[in-house]
Design a protein around this motif. Structure first.
Motif, PDB file in Angstrom:
ATOM      1  N   ASP A  66      52.731 -40.839-122.236  1.00  0.00           N
ATOM      2  CA  ASP A  66      53.533 -39.751-121.690  1.00  0.00           C
ATOM      3  C   ASP A  66      54.889 -40.292-121.247  1.00  0.00           C
ATOM      4  OD1 ASP A  66      51.454 -37.893-121.993  1.00  0.00           O
ATOM      5  OD2 ASP A  66      50.566 -38.511-120.086  1.00  0.00           O
ATOM      6  N   PHE A  67      55.938 -39.454-121.426  1.00  0.00           N
ATOM      7  CA  PHE A  67      57.292 -39.827-121.049  1.00  0.00           C
ATOM      8  C   PHE A  67      57.922 -38.686-120.265  1.00  0.00           C
ATOM      9  CE2 PHE A  67      56.120 -41.700-125.076  1.00  0.00           C
ATOM     10  CZ  PHE A  67      56.400 -43.042-124.891  1.00  0.00           C
ATOM     11  N   SER A  68      58.631 -39.036-119.193  1.00  0.00           N
ATOM     12  CA  SER A  68      59.359 -38.017-118.439  1.00  0.00           C
ATOM     13  C   SER A  68      60.732 -37.764-119.033  1.00  0.00           C
ATOM     14  CB  SER A  68      59.488 -38.435-116.969  1.00  0.00           C
ATOM     15  OG  SER A  68      58.221 -38.561-116.370  1.00  0.00           O
ATOM     16  N   ALA A  69      61.352 -38.821-119.566  1.00  0.00           N
ATOM     17  CA  ALA A  69      62.695 -38.684-120.142  1.00  0.00           C
ATOM     18  C   ALA A  69      62.903 -39.771-121.188  1.00  0.00           C
ATOM     19  CB  ALA A  69      63.763 -38.792-119.054  1.00  0.00           C
ATOM     20  N   ILE A  70      63.729 -39.450-122.189  1.00  0.00           N
ATOM     21  CA  ILE A  70      64.067 -40.417-123.243  1.00  0.00           C
ATOM     22  C   ILE A  70      65.574 -40.419-123.411  1.00  0.00           C
ATOM     23  CG2 ILE A  70      63.868 -41.001-125.683  1.00  0.00           C
ATOM     24  CD1 ILE A  70      61.081 -39.874-125.687  1.00  0.00           C
ATOM     25  N   ARG A  71      66.158 -41.607-123.382  1.00  0.00           N
ATOM     26  CA  ARG A  71      67.592 -41.760-123.606  1.00  0.00           C
ATOM     27  C   ARG A  71      67.837 -42.402-124.966  1.00  0.00           C
ATOM     28  NH1 ARG A  71      68.087 -43.442-117.887  1.00  0.00           N
ATOM     29  NH2 ARG A  71      68.209 -45.618-118.542  1.00  0.00           N
ATOM     30  N   GLY A  72      68.950 -41.988-125.597  1.00  0.00           N
ATOM     31  CA  GLY A  72      69.282 -42.540-126.909  1.00  0.00           C
ATOM     32  C   GLY A  72      68.350 -42.029-127.979  1.00  0.00           C
ATOM     33  N   ILE A  73      68.223 -40.695-128.043  1.00  0.00           N
ATOM     34  CA  ILE A  73      67.214 -40.068-128.898  1.00  0.00           C
ATOM     35  C   ILE A  73      67.303 -40.526-130.351  1.00  0.00           C
ATOM     36  CG2 ILE A  73      68.607 -38.036-129.434  1.00  0.00           C
ATOM     37  CD1 ILE A  73      64.910 -37.894-128.526  1.00  0.00           C
ATOM     38  N   GLU A  74      68.521 -40.841-130.827  1.00  0.00           N
ATOM     39  CA  GLU A  74      68.669 -41.279-132.212  1.00  0.00           C
ATOM     40  C   GLU A  74      67.970 -42.611-132.467  1.00  0.00           C
ATOM     41  OE1 GLU A  74      71.730 -43.159-129.781  1.00  0.00           O
ATOM     42  OE2 GLU A  74      71.089 -41.071-130.025  1.00  0.00           O
ATOM     43  N   GLY A  75      67.724 -43.391-131.405  1.00  0.00           N
ATOM     44  CA  GLY A  75      67.051 -44.672-131.557  1.00  0.00           C
ATOM     45  C   GLY A  75      65.562 -44.553-131.817  1.00  0.00           C
ATOM     46  N   LEU A  76      65.013 -43.332-131.788  1.00  0.00           N
ATOM     47  CA  LEU A  76      63.586 -43.135-132.060  1.00  0.00           C
ATOM     48  C   LEU A  76      63.248 -43.209-133.544  1.00  0.00           C
ATOM     49  CD1 LEU A  76      62.477 -40.304-129.599  1.00  0.00           C
ATOM     50  CD2 LEU A  76      61.789 -42.701-129.568  1.00  0.00           C
ATOM     51  N   ARG A  77      64.238 -43.293-134.403  1.00  0.00           N
ATOM     52  CA  ARG A  77      63.958 -43.422-135.838  1.00  0.00           C
ATOM     53  C   ARG A  77      63.042 -44.630-136.068  1.00  0.00           C
ATOM     54  NH1 ARG A  77      66.692 -41.897-140.521  1.00  0.00           N
ATOM     55  NH2 ARG A  77      68.412 -41.084-139.241  1.00  0.00           N
ATOM     56  N   GLY A  78      61.922 -44.405-136.744  1.00  0.00           N
ATOM     57  CA  GLY A  78      60.951 -45.464-136.981  1.00  0.00           C
ATOM     58  C   GLY A  78      59.767 -45.422-136.036  1.00  0.00           C
ATOM     59  N   ALA A  79      59.781 -44.460-135.078  1.00  0.00           N
ATOM     60  CA  ALA A  79      58.661 -44.302-134.154  1.00  0.00           C
ATOM     61  C   ALA A  79      57.738 -43.187-134.632  1.00  0.00           C
ATOM     62  CB  ALA A  79      59.163 -44.000-132.747  1.00  0.00           C
ATOM     63  N   THR A  80      56.486 -43.216-134.168  1.00  0.00           N
ATOM     64  CA  THR A  80      55.502 -42.189-134.497  1.00  0.00           C
ATOM     65  C   THR A  80      55.118 -41.454-133.222  1.00  0.00           C
ATOM     66  OG1 THR A  80      54.615 -43.532-136.306  1.00  0.00           O
ATOM     67  CG2 THR A  80      53.241 -41.729-135.503  1.00  0.00           C
ATOM     68  N   ILE A  81      55.204 -40.109-133.253  1.00  0.00           N
ATOM     69  CA  ILE A  81      54.832 -39.273-132.117  1.00  0.00           C
ATOM     70  C   ILE A  81      53.841 -38.218-132.593  1.00  0.00           C
ATOM     71  CG2 ILE A  81      57.024 -39.662-130.923  1.00  0.00           C
ATOM     72  CD1 ILE A  81      57.941 -36.923-131.894  1.00  0.00           C
ATOM     73  N   ASP A  82      53.237 -37.483-131.639  1.00  0.00           N
ATOM     74  CA  ASP A  82      52.308 -36.429-132.023  1.00  0.00           C
ATOM     75  C   ASP A  82      52.958 -35.055-131.832  1.00  0.00           C
ATOM     76  OD1 ASP A  82      52.189 -35.847-129.295  1.00  0.00           O
ATOM     77  OD2 ASP A  82      50.314 -36.954-128.991  1.00  0.00           O
ATOM     78  N   ASP A  83      52.223 -33.999-132.152  1.00  0.00           N
ATOM     79  CA  ASP A  83      52.771 -32.642-132.097  1.00  0.00           C
ATOM     80  C   ASP A  83      53.216 -32.264-130.691  1.00  0.00           C
ATOM     81  OD1 ASP A  83      52.277 -32.384-134.772  1.00  0.00           O
ATOM     82  OD2 ASP A  83      50.395 -31.296-134.532  1.00  0.00           O
ATOM     83  N   ALA A  84      52.416 -32.618-129.685  1.00  0.00           N
ATOM     84  CA  ALA A  84      52.763 -32.263-128.308  1.00  0.00           C
ATOM     85  C   ALA A  84      54.051 -32.961-127.874  1.00  0.00           C
ATOM     86  CB  ALA A  84      51.618 -32.635-127.365  1.00  0.00           C
ATOM     87  N   GLN A  85      54.202 -34.213-128.255  1.00  0.00           N
ATOM     88  CA  GLN A  85      55.426 -34.939-127.905  1.00  0.00           C
ATOM     89  C   GLN A  85      56.636 -34.346-128.619  1.00  0.00           C
ATOM     90  OE1 GLN A  85      53.910 -38.787-129.066  1.00  0.00           O
ATOM     91  NE2 GLN A  85      53.808 -39.490-126.945  1.00  0.00           N
ATOM     92  N   LEU A  86      56.433 -33.890-129.846  1.00  0.00           N
ATOM     93  CA  LEU A  86      57.530 -33.267-130.585  1.00  0.00           C
ATOM     94  C   LEU A  86      58.017 -32.014-129.865  1.00  0.00           C
ATOM     95  CD1 LEU A  86      59.377 -33.101-133.036  1.00  0.00           C
ATOM     96  CD2 LEU A  86      57.539 -31.897-134.252  1.00  0.00           C
ATOM     97  N   SER A  87      57.091 -31.236-129.319  1.00  0.00           N
ATOM     98  CA  SER A  87      57.485 -30.043-128.568  1.00  0.00           C
ATOM     99  C   SER A  87      58.286 -30.407-127.324  1.00  0.00           C
ATOM    100  CB  SER A  87      56.233 -29.246-128.168  1.00  0.00           C
ATOM    101  OG  SER A  87      55.530 -28.794-129.315  1.00  0.00           O
TER     102      SER A  87
END
Length: 215
Positions: free
Chosen positions: A179-200
């Motif tokens: 679980d994450f409260s906040a993410i900075r530098g969203i473009e840096g997530l390229r190459g990561a795997t998330i699930d449907d709930a995290q995508l929402s």
């Protein structure tokens, strides 16, 4: 293509010699030793090397460990409000049930490292290189991976306050069970795997990054 999990080899330590740490100095090389309840806070251990060592109930608050090397080591119940290990090297290391405050590990190299059941406040891994790293059952207030190069990292059942991936280079990074409260530098997530709930949860950040207006 499936996300590749980190490869974590088991660590077996035999025939260790008990040591109190009183005679270790910066740049020293130590092998096959067990440190229990050692108080190393405030010491200058720059460039020290530990190989096939075990650490229990260790205090490393404000210890200078710049450029230190840890290879095939097990660390349990480590305490350090300030854990200073910039440009250090960690290979086949397991850290368990530890409490760390500010972790300065920028430009460090981690390979085959597992951190389990620990609480960390601020972790600075900017411009670090991580390969085959597993963080499991951890609470981390802020995890800074800005500019880091990462391959096969899994955050398993962790709770992260803020994740910073600004300018990070990720490959096979699995975030699905955390679980994450906040993410900075969203473009840096390229190459990561998330699930449907995290995508929402990320949808507002993605829309803002792309300049989308949702009405």
């Amino acid at each position: 293509m499936r996300t590749k999990a980190p490869t974590i080899d088991p660590i077996h330590l035999d025939g260790l010699t008990d040591a109190d740490g009183l005679d270790i100095d910066a740049g020293a090389s130590r092998e096959a030793e067990r440190y229990t309840g050692a108080e190393l806070g405030g010491r200058d251990l720059t460039g020290i090397s530990f190989s096939e060592c075990e650490f229990r109930q260790l205090s490393l608050n404000d210890t200078k460990l710049r450029g230190a090397s840890f290879s095939e080591c097990i660390v349990t119940d480590l305490h350090a409000p300030v854990f200073s290990v910039p440009r250090s090297i960690w290979r086949d290391v397991r850290i368990e049930h530890s409490r760390l405050g500010s972790v300065e590990a920028y430009e460090a190299t981690l390979r085959g490292v597992q951190i389990d059941g620990s609480k960390l406040d601020f972790v600075n891994l900017r411009s670090a290189h991580l390969t085959d790293v597993l963080l499991s059952n951890c609470i981390i207030e802020e995890l800074d991976l800005g500019g880091a190069t990462i391959q096969r990292l899994e955050l398993r059942d962790c709770r992260i306050g803020t994740l910073d991936v600004t300018n990070a280079k990720l490959k096979d990074v699995d975030l699905r069970s955390s679980d994450f409260s906040a993410i900075r530098g969203i473009e840096g997530l390229r190459g990561a795997t998330i699930d449907d709930a995290q995508l929402s949860q990320l949808a507002p950040l993605l829309a803002a990054h792309l300049g989308l207006r949702v009405e």
